[in-house]
Design an enzyme around this catalytic site. Structure first.
Site, mmCIF file in Angstrom:
data_model
loop_
_atom_site.group_PDB
_atom_site.id
_atom_site.type_symbol
_atom_site.label_atom_id
_atom_site.label_comp_id
_atom_site.label_asym_id
_atom_site.label_seq_id
_atom_site.Cartn_x
_atom_site.Cartn_y
_atom_site.Cartn_z
ATOM 1 N N ASN A 138 -11.040 4.087 5.406
ATOM 2 C CA ASN A 138 -11.072 4.208 6.863
ATOM 3 C C ASN A 138 -11.596 5.595 7.213
ATOM 4 O O ASN A 138 -11.434 6.071 8.331
ATOM 5 C CB ASN A 138 -9.683 4.017 7.480
ATOM 6 C CG ASN A 138 -8.690 5.064 7.015
ATOM 7 O OD1 ASN A 138 -8.146 4.944 5.905
ATOM 8 N ND2 ASN A 138 -8.435 6.082 7.818
ATOM 9 N N GLU A 198 -7.942 3.196 -2.053
ATOM 10 C CA GLU A 198 -8.426 3.580 -0.724
ATOM 11 C C GLU A 198 -8.643 5.089 -0.658
ATOM 12 O O GLU A 198 -7.705 5.862 -0.906
ATOM 13 C CB GLU A 198 -7.399 3.140 0.322
ATOM 14 C CG GLU A 198 -7.799 3.501 1.738
ATOM 15 C CD GLU A 198 -6.845 2.888 2.763
ATOM 16 O OE1 GLU A 198 -6.237 1.826 2.482
ATOM 17 O OE2 GLU A 198 -6.695 3.481 3.848
ATOM 18 N N ASN A 255 -5.871 9.580 1.142
ATOM 19 C CA ASN A 255 -6.726 10.167 2.190
ATOM 20 C C ASN A 255 -7.689 11.222 1.637
ATOM 21 O O ASN A 255 -7.836 12.314 2.202
ATOM 22 C CB ASN A 255 -5.887 10.748 3.336
ATOM 23 C CG ASN A 255 -5.347 9.653 4.238
ATOM 24 O OD1 ASN A 255 -4.150 9.367 4.241
ATOM 25 N ND2 ASN A 255 -6.225 9.001 4.977
ATOM 26 N N HIS A 281 -7.475 -0.974 8.977
ATOM 27 C CA HIS A 281 -6.680 0.258 8.919
ATOM 28 C C HIS A 281 -5.623 0.215 10.021
ATOM 29 O O HIS A 281 -5.763 -0.526 10.997
ATOM 30 C CB HIS A 281 -7.636 1.435 9.135
ATOM 31 C CG HIS A 281 -7.007 2.668 9.686
ATOM 32 N ND1 HIS A 281 -6.899 2.922 11.035
ATOM 33 C CD2 HIS A 281 -6.433 3.721 9.058
ATOM 34 C CE1 HIS A 281 -6.307 4.085 11.211
ATOM 35 N NE2 HIS A 281 -6.008 4.595 10.034
ATOM 36 N N ASP A 289 -10.739 -1.269 11.616
ATOM 37 C CA ASP A 289 -9.671 -1.294 12.614
ATOM 38 C C ASP A 289 -10.265 -1.592 13.992
ATOM 39 O O ASP A 289 -11.158 -0.865 14.445
ATOM 40 C CB ASP A 289 -9.008 0.092 12.587
ATOM 41 C CG ASP A 289 -7.787 0.206 13.479
ATOM 42 O OD1 ASP A 289 -7.708 -0.562 14.449
ATOM 43 O OD2 ASP A 289 -6.949 1.073 13.202
ATOM 44 N N ASN A 309 -2.513 2.723 12.358
ATOM 45 C CA ASN A 309 -1.623 3.856 12.645
ATOM 46 C C ASN A 309 -0.314 3.243 13.136
ATOM 47 O O ASN A 309 -0.214 2.029 13.260
ATOM 48 C CB ASN A 309 -2.218 4.742 13.739
ATOM 49 C CG ASN A 309 -3.424 5.528 13.246
ATOM 50 O OD1 ASN A 309 -4.534 5.306 13.678
ATOM 51 N ND2 ASN A 309 -3.208 6.452 12.335
ATOM 52 N N ASP A 336 -3.478 5.180 -1.158
ATOM 53 C CA ASP A 336 -4.404 5.859 -0.241
ATOM 54 C C ASP A 336 -4.006 7.328 -0.091
ATOM 55 O O ASP A 336 -3.143 7.664 0.727
ATOM 56 C CB ASP A 336 -4.350 5.153 1.123
ATOM 57 C CG ASP A 336 -5.162 5.894 2.176
ATOM 58 O OD1 ASP A 336 -5.975 6.768 1.811
ATOM 59 O OD2 ASP A 336 -4.988 5.582 3.370
ATOM 60 N N LYS A 357 1.124 5.158 0.727
ATOM 61 C CA LYS A 357 0.453 6.339 1.282
ATOM 62 C C LYS A 357 0.649 7.490 0.321
ATOM 63 O O LYS A 357 1.777 7.917 0.056
ATOM 64 C CB LYS A 357 1.045 6.670 2.665
ATOM 65 C CG LYS A 357 0.539 7.930 3.304
ATOM 66 C CD LYS A 357 -0.967 8.046 3.417
ATOM 67 C CE LYS A 357 -1.612 6.987 4.277
ATOM 68 N NZ LYS A 357 -3.057 7.167 4.476
ATOM 69 N N LYS A 391 0.870 -1.182 0.000
ATOM 70 C CA LYS A 391 0.000 0.000 0.000
ATOM 71 C C LYS A 391 0.902 1.224 0.000
ATOM 72 O O LYS A 391 1.836 1.302 0.808
ATOM 73 C CB LYS A 391 -0.871 -0.010 1.252
ATOM 74 C CG LYS A 391 -1.490 1.336 1.604
ATOM 75 C CD LYS A 391 -2.508 1.197 2.721
ATOM 76 C CE LYS A 391 -2.903 2.549 3.290
ATOM 77 N NZ LYS A 391 -3.980 2.423 4.282
HETATM 78 O O1 LIG Z 1 -5.101 4.468 6.030
HETATM 79 C C1 LIG Z 1 -4.956 5.550 6.573
HETATM 80 O O2 LIG Z 1 -5.653 6.506 6.249
HETATM 81 C C2 LIG Z 1 -3.905 5.668 7.592
HETATM 82 O O3 LIG Z 1 -3.076 4.826 7.675
HETATM 83 C C3 LIG Z 1 -3.913 6.828 8.476
HETATM 84 C C4 LIG Z 1 -2.573 7.168 9.048
HETATM 85 O O4 LIG Z 1 -2.700 8.306 9.859
HETATM 86 C C5 LIG Z 1 -1.528 7.420 7.962
HETATM 87 O O5 LIG Z 1 -2.029 8.360 7.067
HETATM 88 C C6 LIG Z 1 -0.233 7.872 8.547
HETATM 89 O O6 LIG Z 1 0.302 7.142 9.377
HETATM 90 O O7 LIG Z 1 0.267 8.915 8.135
HETATM 91 MG MG LIG Z 2 -6.646 5.195 4.741
#
Ligand SMILES: O=C([O-])C(=O)C[C@H](O)[C@@H](O)C(=O)[O-]
Ligand SMILES: [Mg+2]
Length: 449
Positions: A292, A263, A240, A342, A316, A344, A238, A210, A208
């Site tokens: 999420n 995502e 966001n 999900h 989660d 953190n 993802d 980010k 995945k």
């Molecule tokens: O799937 C998501 O949105 C995450 O994993 C949220 C987290 O806060 C992620 O964005 C991070 O760790 O920066």
């Molecule tokens: Mg996410």
């Protein structure tokens, strides 16, 4: 004799992180969690881990009188009592109702479930130890699998040397992953190198990325390069919800075979809710959607199902509870959705919680998210989690959560929290070294200013 809970203790802890980039900015040098430790009259110890922050610490502490002295067989009743008490607390906080009663309902659910999970998990751990079964056996229909698959959670990584923040470095020279995980990764080649090194250490088959950091075209280029390097991998991105619906469709249409699912590509737009734009994205691209962000409680779930917005709810346990996230998995199995998780930043206790929940989740699952590869080596248990082929084994013969707490490590993580004055997460701080006066904008990737 059914044991009673003798003590419940809440320990705020911190661990080291890399300068991981996301839409909200750059991860700080330390991430925080709350660890809950319970002991029972048989001498067993149960543990749980939930997100950090003083509000959660205090709310967990306020549960102690409802927990201590009660038989562990009453765990459902204890959880119910704590939930009711916490709902009252949260509803009483000024501003909880801002945006109307519906918003208040969603806010209360999320604020309460983090805390409830912190009470529920050590109780399940104690009960599992008492009954000599793993936690998974106490969830849903019981344990349905022994192997739980996780994914490599890849990030673009900022250059810590541009800051004067105390980021960890040179902490692990044992392999390529250890050597590169604290170093900058600001382009496609660096992320592919990350993926190869993480796959070599942990055996991951799923990746995945980010997103929400660079222009979306650059991030899609990284996804394509990952697929080229790992043709059999399941890959997702993802951002966001940083992209618009039009942008998301333009970028992802035709990428079946490259992107296994997407995502939170887009979010609310004008008159349309995130669940509506996600439904349009799903229909127009044919790609499965995960979230999420817009399907995070039962009310949102109802709306998402009616609209066909989300094919992969990332349930989660930290915000659905252990029982709740398995209930989501059962629902997914029955109505042709697929479950995911999900994450953190977290320690090994949370990793074990996710593994136990996934071991009780029926049907086809997506590999569970975990940030753990960035924290590998910082476990609070006496032994380190052992990944093989990207999986963790949930042994039916190991009772409870399977974590034997190392109290020296717990104390050191608590000291790290205290000494660094760790409070609420603020990803803007690190970004301001890159871009002066940088501020969060939910619709603009972090490096695009
Ligand atoms: O799937 C998501 O949105 C995450 O994993 C949220 C987290 O806060 C992620 O964005 C991070 O760790 O920066
Ligand atoms: Mg996410």
């Amino acid at each position: 004799m059914v044991p009673v809970v003798k003590t419940m203790r809440v320990v705020p802890v911190a661990g080291y992180d890399s300068m991981l980039l996301n839409l909200a900015g750059a991860h700080e040098p330390f991430f925080t969690r709350n660890v809950v430790v319970m002991t029972d009259s048989n001498g067993n110890e149960g543990v749980g881990e939930v997100p950090g922050g003083e509000v959660i610490t205090q709310r967990l502490e306020s549960c102690i009188p409802l927990v201590e002295g009660r038989p562990i067989a009453e765990y459902k009743q204890i959880v119910q009592d704590c939930t009711r008490m916490l709902q009252g607390q949260v509803a009483g906080v000024a501003g909880a109702g801002a945006g109307g009663a519906e918003t208040a309902h969603a806010q209360i659910f999320k604020k309460v479930t983090n805390v409830v999970t912190g009470v529920e998990t050590p109780l399940l751990d104690l009960l599992g130890q008492h009954l000599n079964v793993p936690v998974a056996a106490l969830l849903g229909e019981g344990q349905v699998r022994t192997e739980v698959r996780f994914l490599a959670y890849l990030f673009y990584v900022g250059d810590r040397t541009l800051t004067d923040m105390p980021y960890i470095h040179d902490d692990d020279n044992s392999d390529e992953w250890g050597r590169i995980r604290r170093e900058p990764a600001m382009d496609t080649d660096a992320v592919v190198r990350q993926a190869k090194a993480a796959a070599a250490r942990f055996g991951f088959k799923d990746f995945k990325l980010k997103g929400g950091v660079f222009a979306p075209e650059k991030e899609i280029e990284t996804v394509k390069a990952l697929k080229k390097e790992f043709p059999d991998a399941r890959i997702t991105i993802d951002p966001n919800a940083a992209w618009s619906l039009d942008e998301s469709v333009r970028l992802c249409r035709g990428l079946e075979g490259t992107l296994t699912y997407v995502e939170d590509p887009c979010g609310a737009e004008g008159r349309f809710s995130a669940r509506e734009t996600m439904a349009e994205f799903h229909r127009q691209t044919g790609l499965p959607t995960a979230t999420n962000m817009c399907d995070t409680d039962w009310r949102e779930m109802k709306a998402a199902i009616r609209l066909d917005s989300v094919t992969i709810p990332l349930a989660d346990p930290h915000f659905w509870t252990m029982q709740g996230c398995v209930r989501v998995a059962q629902l997914c199995h029955d109505i042709d959705l697929t479950w995911g998780v999900h994450s953190n930043n977290h320690f090994d206790i949370s990793l074990a919680m996710v593994a136990q929940a996934a071991a009780a989740a029926p049907g086809n699952l997506n590999a569970c998210d975990t940030h753990y590869m960035w924290q590998d080596g910082q476990h609070l248990g006496k032994t380190a989690p052992q990944f093989h082929d990207g999986c963790l084994t949930v042994d039916p013969n190991v009772p409870g959560l399977g974590i034997q707490l190392d109290h020296d490590k717990l104390e050191a993580a608590h000291q790290l929290y205290v000494e660094n004055n760790c409070g609420t997460r603020d990803d803007a701080r690190g970004m301001q070294y890159y871009i002066p006066n940088w501020q969060y904008d939910p619709h603009r990737p972090a490096m695009v200013r």
